[in-house]
Structures are given as structure tokens and as C-alpha cells.
Design a protein around this motif. Structure first.
Motif, PDB file in Angstrom:
ATOM      1  N   ARG A 196      -1.051   4.370   6.110  1.00 53.80           N
ATOM      2  CA  ARG A 196      -0.966   2.919   5.993  1.00 53.80           C
ATOM      3  C   ARG A 196      -0.322   2.265   7.199  1.00 53.80           C
ATOM      4  O   ARG A 196       0.371   2.901   7.990  1.00 53.80           O
ATOM      5  N   ARG A 224      -0.724   4.543   0.910  1.00 52.90           N
ATOM      6  CA  ARG A 224      -1.422   5.651   1.593  1.00 52.90           C
ATOM      7  C   ARG A 224      -0.583   6.212   2.733  1.00 52.90           C
ATOM      8  O   ARG A 224       0.189   5.486   3.361  1.00 52.90           O
ATOM      9  N   GLY A 256      -5.578  -6.440   8.987  1.00 54.20           N
ATOM     10  CA  GLY A 256      -6.869  -5.766   9.009  1.00 54.20           C
ATOM     11  C   GLY A 256      -7.875  -6.578   9.800  1.00 54.20           C
ATOM     12  O   GLY A 256      -7.524  -7.566  10.456  1.00 54.20           O
ATOM     13  N   ALA A 307      -2.942  -5.119   2.687  1.00 52.51           N
ATOM     14  CA  ALA A 307      -4.206  -4.803   3.342  1.00 52.51           C
ATOM     15  C   ALA A 307      -5.304  -5.431   2.491  1.00 52.51           C
ATOM     16  O   ALA A 307      -5.024  -6.092   1.484  1.00 52.51           O
ATOM     17  N   GLU A 308      -6.528  -5.197   2.897  1.00 53.23           N
ATOM     18  CA  GLU A 308      -7.679  -5.602   2.089  1.00 53.23           C
ATOM     19  C   GLU A 308      -8.576  -4.397   1.941  1.00 53.23           C
ATOM     20  O   GLU A 308      -9.025  -3.826   2.923  1.00 53.23           O
ATOM     21  N   TYR A 309      -8.804  -3.973   0.701  1.00 52.02           N
ATOM     22  CA  TYR A 309      -9.683  -2.844   0.422  1.00 52.02           C
ATOM     23  C   TYR A 309     -10.943  -3.374  -0.250  1.00 52.02           C
ATOM     24  O   TYR A 309     -10.863  -3.965  -1.328  1.00 52.02           O
ATOM     25  N   ASN A 310     -12.075  -3.168   0.377  1.00 47.77           N
ATOM     26  CA  ASN A 310     -13.356  -3.583  -0.202  1.00 47.77           C
ATOM     27  C   ASN A 310     -13.328  -5.031  -0.680  1.00 47.77           C
ATOM     28  O   ASN A 310     -13.722  -5.349  -1.794  1.00 47.77           O
ATOM     29  N   THR A 364       0.852  -1.190   0.000  1.00 44.55           N
ATOM     30  CA  THR A 364       0.000   0.000   0.000  1.00 44.55           C
ATOM     31  C   THR A 364       0.888   1.240   0.000  1.00 44.55           C
ATOM     32  O   THR A 364       2.063   1.172   0.363  1.00 44.55           O
ATOM     33  N   PRO A 417      -5.303  -4.163  -2.762  1.00 47.63           N
ATOM     34  CA  PRO A 417      -5.125  -2.730  -3.009  1.00 47.63           C
ATOM     35  C   PRO A 417      -4.733  -2.489  -4.469  1.00 47.63           C
ATOM     36  O   PRO A 417      -3.903  -3.208  -5.038  1.00 47.63           O
TER      37      PRO A 417
END
Length: 184
Positions: A17, A14, A117, A85-88, A12, A92
Motif C-alpha cells: 500500500r 495491503r 492514485g 485509495a480507489e479500488y475498481n 488500506t 477499499p
């Protein structure tokens, strides 16, 4: 005998993060071995645009300079530990993009996964295994999932990545089998 070179990829970019913490934790553990060299690769240092090449670099050389630099770096390693990570419920975008920008560099090399997460990125890691297979990598069966209270404690600053696992009462990391269930 030459040492095996392993990249720990922070998946990631961000500002807020968390991925650099488990990446450094894994790198510190792996660096204690005398048979491998470990390097943390931060996608933040490879600012590739969304994939916009004529074709995969398996068929046509990439034109983007950041992508070329990424491909050269990826090619240096014998295997990878991808921290995600896990996004939605998925991977990512920046990580998927980085995987897409290289192809022959990944071929025939092992890949392991560390997720973090609320559910330890279990669904993202499941997707990463499929992506790794398509890239002709050899994903390992088990994964490391930092989840729930243990993830929140580190994320909020209560514990540091240096003391994963946190205690003998809890399991802040969990190895899972290929279907996502716990290893017994």
C-alpha cells in the motif's frame, strides 16, 4: 481550551500500500498546529472480519473484540481525515468494513478525505462522502487528490511524501468541489 483530537485513518491494509505516506504527510502538517492533537490510525492494527454482527452497534453491542477496540478508539476523536485509495472505482473493502463497524462513534463529527492514485481516488471519495452522511458525520466539501505523475513519482520512490507538493510548476494535490470538479 482543550485541543481538538483528529484521527488520520489509513484506509488500506495491503502490504504494497501507499496510504501510509500521504497519511503521515497530512499528520505532519496538522501536527504543526497548536490547537489540535493528531494521531494516525492504521486499519492494519484493527483486524476486523467482514461485518458479521447481529446489527449495527447503534442497536446491539458488537461481539468482536477487534471491533470493540476500534469503536473505543474512534470514539476518542473529534474529527477524522480519511486517506483512501480507489479500488475498481470504489472504496477499499477494509475501509468500508471499518466504517460499518462503528456508528454512534462517528455521529456529528467532521470528516475530510485524502485520495491517491491515477484519478486521486475521486470516485472513492465521492462514495465516502455519501457513507459519511449516512453515518451522521459532516463531510467537508473539498478533498485532497494526489494523482497522476505526482502519485507515480512518490509511489516509485522518486519523491517522498515530505515534499508534497513537488514544485511550483505542478499541482500534486488538488482541492475539488462536491461534484468532483476543481476549485477555482
Amino acid at each position: 481550551m482543550a485541543k481538538v483530537k483528529i484521527a488520520v485513518i489509513v484506509g488500506t491494509t495491503r502490504a504494497a500500500r501507499f496510504g501510509h505516506k500521504p497519511a503521515q504527510w497530512i499528520a505532519d502538517i496538522a501536527s504543526q498546529r497548536d490547537d489540535m492533537l493528531v494521531e494516525v490510525l492504521d486499519l492494519h492494527e484493527y483486524p476486523m472480519p467482514f461485518f458479521d454482527e447481529v446489527a449495527s452497534n447503534a442497536w446491539v453491542p458488537s461481539q468482536n473484540e477487534a471491533a470493540q477496540r476500534w469503536q473505543k478508539k474512534v470514539a476518542e476523536f473529534d474529527g477524522y481525515i480519511i486517506v483512501s485509495a480507489e479500488y475498481n472505482r470504489g472504496v477499499p473493502a477494509v475501509l468500508k468494513n471499518a466504517l460499518d463497524y462503528a456508528y454512534p462513534e462517528w455521529n456529528n463529527k467532521p470528516a475530510a478525505f485524502v485520495g491517491y492514485g491515477s484519478v486521486g481516488a475521486a470516485r472513492a471519495i465521492e462514495q465516502l462522502r455519501l457513507i459519511a452522511i449516512e453515518l451522521q458525520m459532516a463531510p467537508i466539501r473539498t478533498g485532497v487528490h494526489i494523482q497522476g505523475a505526482d502519485f507515480m513519482a512518490v509511489w516509485k520512490g522518486g519523491r517522498t511524501s515530505r515534499n508534497f507538493p513537488s514544485s511550483s510548476r505542478t499541482q500534486p494535490i488538488c482541492s475539488t468541489n462536491s461534484s468532483g470538479g476543481p476549485m477555482r
